[in-house]
Design an enzyme around this catalytic site. Structure first.
Site, PDB file in Angstrom:
ATOM      1  N   ALA A   1       0.963  -1.235  -0.091  1.00  0.00           N
ATOM      2  CA  ALA A   1      -0.002  -0.074  -0.083  1.00  0.00           C
ATOM      3  C   ALA A   1       0.911   1.324  -0.288  1.00  0.00           C
ATOM      4  O   ALA A   1       2.115   1.107   0.330  1.00  0.00           O
ATOM      5  CB  ALA A   1      -1.018   0.083   1.343  1.00  0.00           C
TER       6      ALA A   1
ATOM      7  N   TYR B   1      -6.662   7.337   2.395  1.00  0.00           N
ATOM      8  CA  TYR B   1      -5.996   6.150   2.826  1.00  0.00           C
ATOM      9  C   TYR B   1      -6.872   5.320   3.988  1.00  0.00           C
ATOM     10  O   TYR B   1      -7.069   4.294   3.799  1.00  0.00           O
ATOM     11  CB  TYR B   1      -4.885   6.681   3.557  1.00  0.00           C
ATOM     12  CG  TYR B   1      -4.261   5.670   4.435  1.00  0.00           C
ATOM     13  CD1 TYR B   1      -2.962   4.944   3.880  1.00  0.00           C
ATOM     14  CD2 TYR B   1      -4.418   5.465   5.771  1.00  0.00           C
ATOM     15  CE1 TYR B   1      -2.415   3.906   4.559  1.00  0.00           C
ATOM     16  CE2 TYR B   1      -3.580   4.384   6.605  1.00  0.00           C
ATOM     17  CZ  TYR B   1      -2.651   3.618   5.844  1.00  0.00           C
ATOM     18  OH  TYR B   1      -1.948   2.665   6.476  1.00  0.00           O
TER      19      TYR B   1
ATOM     20  N   LYS C   1      -8.693   1.787   3.379  1.00  0.00           N
ATOM     21  CA  LYS C   1      -8.542   0.537   4.379  1.00  0.00           C
ATOM     22  C   LYS C   1      -9.789  -0.333   4.817  1.00  0.00           C
ATOM     23  O   LYS C   1      -9.664  -1.399   4.777  1.00  0.00           O
ATOM     24  CB  LYS C   1      -7.696   1.225   5.397  1.00  0.00           C
ATOM     25  CG  LYS C   1      -6.120   1.494   5.270  1.00  0.00           C
ATOM     26  CD  LYS C   1      -5.212   0.094   5.116  1.00  0.00           C
ATOM     27  CE  LYS C   1      -3.921   0.651   5.017  1.00  0.00           C
ATOM     28  NZ  LYS C   1      -3.149  -0.587   4.274  1.00  0.00           N
TER      29      LYS C   1
ATOM     30  N   GLY D   1      -5.405  19.016  12.399  1.00  0.00           N
ATOM     31  CA  GLY D   1      -6.244  17.859  12.149  1.00  0.00           C
ATOM     32  C   GLY D   1      -5.413  16.651  12.929  1.00  0.00           C
ATOM     33  O   GLY D   1      -5.686  15.403  12.865  1.00  0.00           O
TER      34      GLY D   1
END
Ligand code: NAD
Ligand code: UD1
Length: 310
Positions: free
Chosen positions: A79, A146, A150, A275
């Site tokens: 990944a 991402y 997943k 964030g």
């Protein structure tokens, strides 16, 4: 079947190459499928006759079919591990992070391979559960491409389990650290960045006050659990958090680093990243119930191994 290899996608990377070493040491044959985008051939024991490296992309369905054929099990790690890269180019990272998983599941169905370990992430929880230890049932809030990829990968693997008898073991890794983790991007794992800079005497930047906490797990401990997951007679349903249920602040981690290297370079404190999650810690009851978890490697010991001082 005795010599049938275990396929590790992303096996030339940080976590994959450690698993590869452990499996070879146990006498397994290993096949690695890796496009070497962040992984390195140097991470692999290329002269070992029980190791085979196929260089290529998990988004290439035909190649994945060839790689899965004849394997006893699959560990799907390939990944783009950078969350930031997924924010910048969701279409590109989706090919590796989601299509790659679908290709692996489909090739396993075709070739009758059942056991698959999948590297999911604590990112699937987003900010939910912040401040407490996060249990697997915590509602999911994937905030980045991402994390979406997943979570979708987890759900597709569950479809293949119900429909086609696949045996997925889904691990949600928290913060893994150790040798071979690539420190080259500003968004690389914080321990890989800090330890490389400390070793070179370069200044370290902490984003925020350093009191944010993470659940750091040494890669060698993770690998022991992954080997067990490959050898389990039966797989229980449901994803498993992988962490120590231990909160370590960046300031505590820096103290451990100082202990290992002797003295730290200058440490600057800058504005917290927007964030950024303040506290992340795994509820690991399921992990401890399902696996024989080793005595965890301490932060100091893990850092010493990372820096070649152990
Ligand atoms: P890594 O970048 O070292 O390993 C990823 C490997 O996959 C590399 O060898 C890379 O070359 C390969 N790869 C990438 N795209 C590919 C593609 N399209 N086709 C074939 N190979 C490809 O990162 P890592 O930390 O070892 O991560 C392994 C897995 O664990 C990833 O799935 C990552 O998302 C997941 N994960 C890691 C952490 C962590 O703390 N390191 C946390 C949560 C989840
Ligand atoms: C990590 C994973 C991410 C996963 C998430 C879920 C990595 C690189 N990222 O993100 O894939 O989704 O866990 O648990 O493994 N920091 C600094 N200085 C630096 C770099 C980082 O102070 O030079 C700080 C960050 O602002 C953050 C902390 O260190 O507060 C940890 O950052 P990082 O290692 O990137 O991990 P996560 O953000 O936890």
């Amino acid at each position: 079947m005795a010599n049938a290899p275990i396929l590790i996608t992303g096996g030339a990377g940080f976590i994959g190459s450690h698993l590869c070493d452990a499996l070879l040491a146990k006498g397994y044959a290993v096949r690695v499928l890796d496009d070497l985008s962040t992984g390195k051939p140097d991470n692999l024991q290329l002269s070992n006759p029980h190791l085979e490296l196929i260089e290529g992309d998990v988004a290439d369905a035909q190649l994945v079919q060839r790689a899965v054929a004849g394997c006893r099990a699959v560990v799907h790690l390939a990944a783009v591990a950078s969350v930031q890269a997924s924010v910048e180019d969701p279409v590109k990272t989706h090919q590796s992070n989601f299509i790659g998983t679908l290709n692996v599941a489909e090739a396993m169905r075709v070739h009758g391979v059942r056991r698959v370990l999948f590297a999911s992430s604590a990112a699937v929880y987003g900010n939910n559960g912040e401040g407490e230890s996060i249990a697997e049932e915590t509602s999911k809030a994937p905030l980045t491409p991402y994390a979406v990829d997943k979570l979708a990968s987890e759900q597709y693997l569950d479809f293949y389990r119900r429909q086609h008898g696949l045996e997925p073991v889904v691990f949600r890794f928290f913060n893994i650290f150790g040798p071979r983790q690539d420190p080259s991007s500003p968004y690389s794992g914080v321990i890989s960045i800090f330890s490389e800079r400390a070793a070179q005497g370069l200044p370290i930047t902490v984003f925020g006050d350093g009191e944010q906490t993470r659940d750091f797990l040494y890669v060698g401990d993770l690998v022991q659990v992954m080997v067990q997951a490959l050898e389990l007679a039966q797989v229980e349903v449901g994803a498993v958090n992988v962490g120590l249920n231990q909160a370590t602040s960046l300031n505590q981690m820096l103290k451990a680093l100082e202990q290992v290297v002797g003295s730290l370079p200058a440490v600057h404190y800058a504005q917290a990243r927007s964030g950024d999650i303040r506290h992340s810690r795994a509820d690991n009851q399921r992990l401890l119930a399902r696996f024989d978890f080793p005595q965890p490697t301490s932060m100091v010991e893990g850092l010493a191994k990372l820096l070649g001082k152990a």
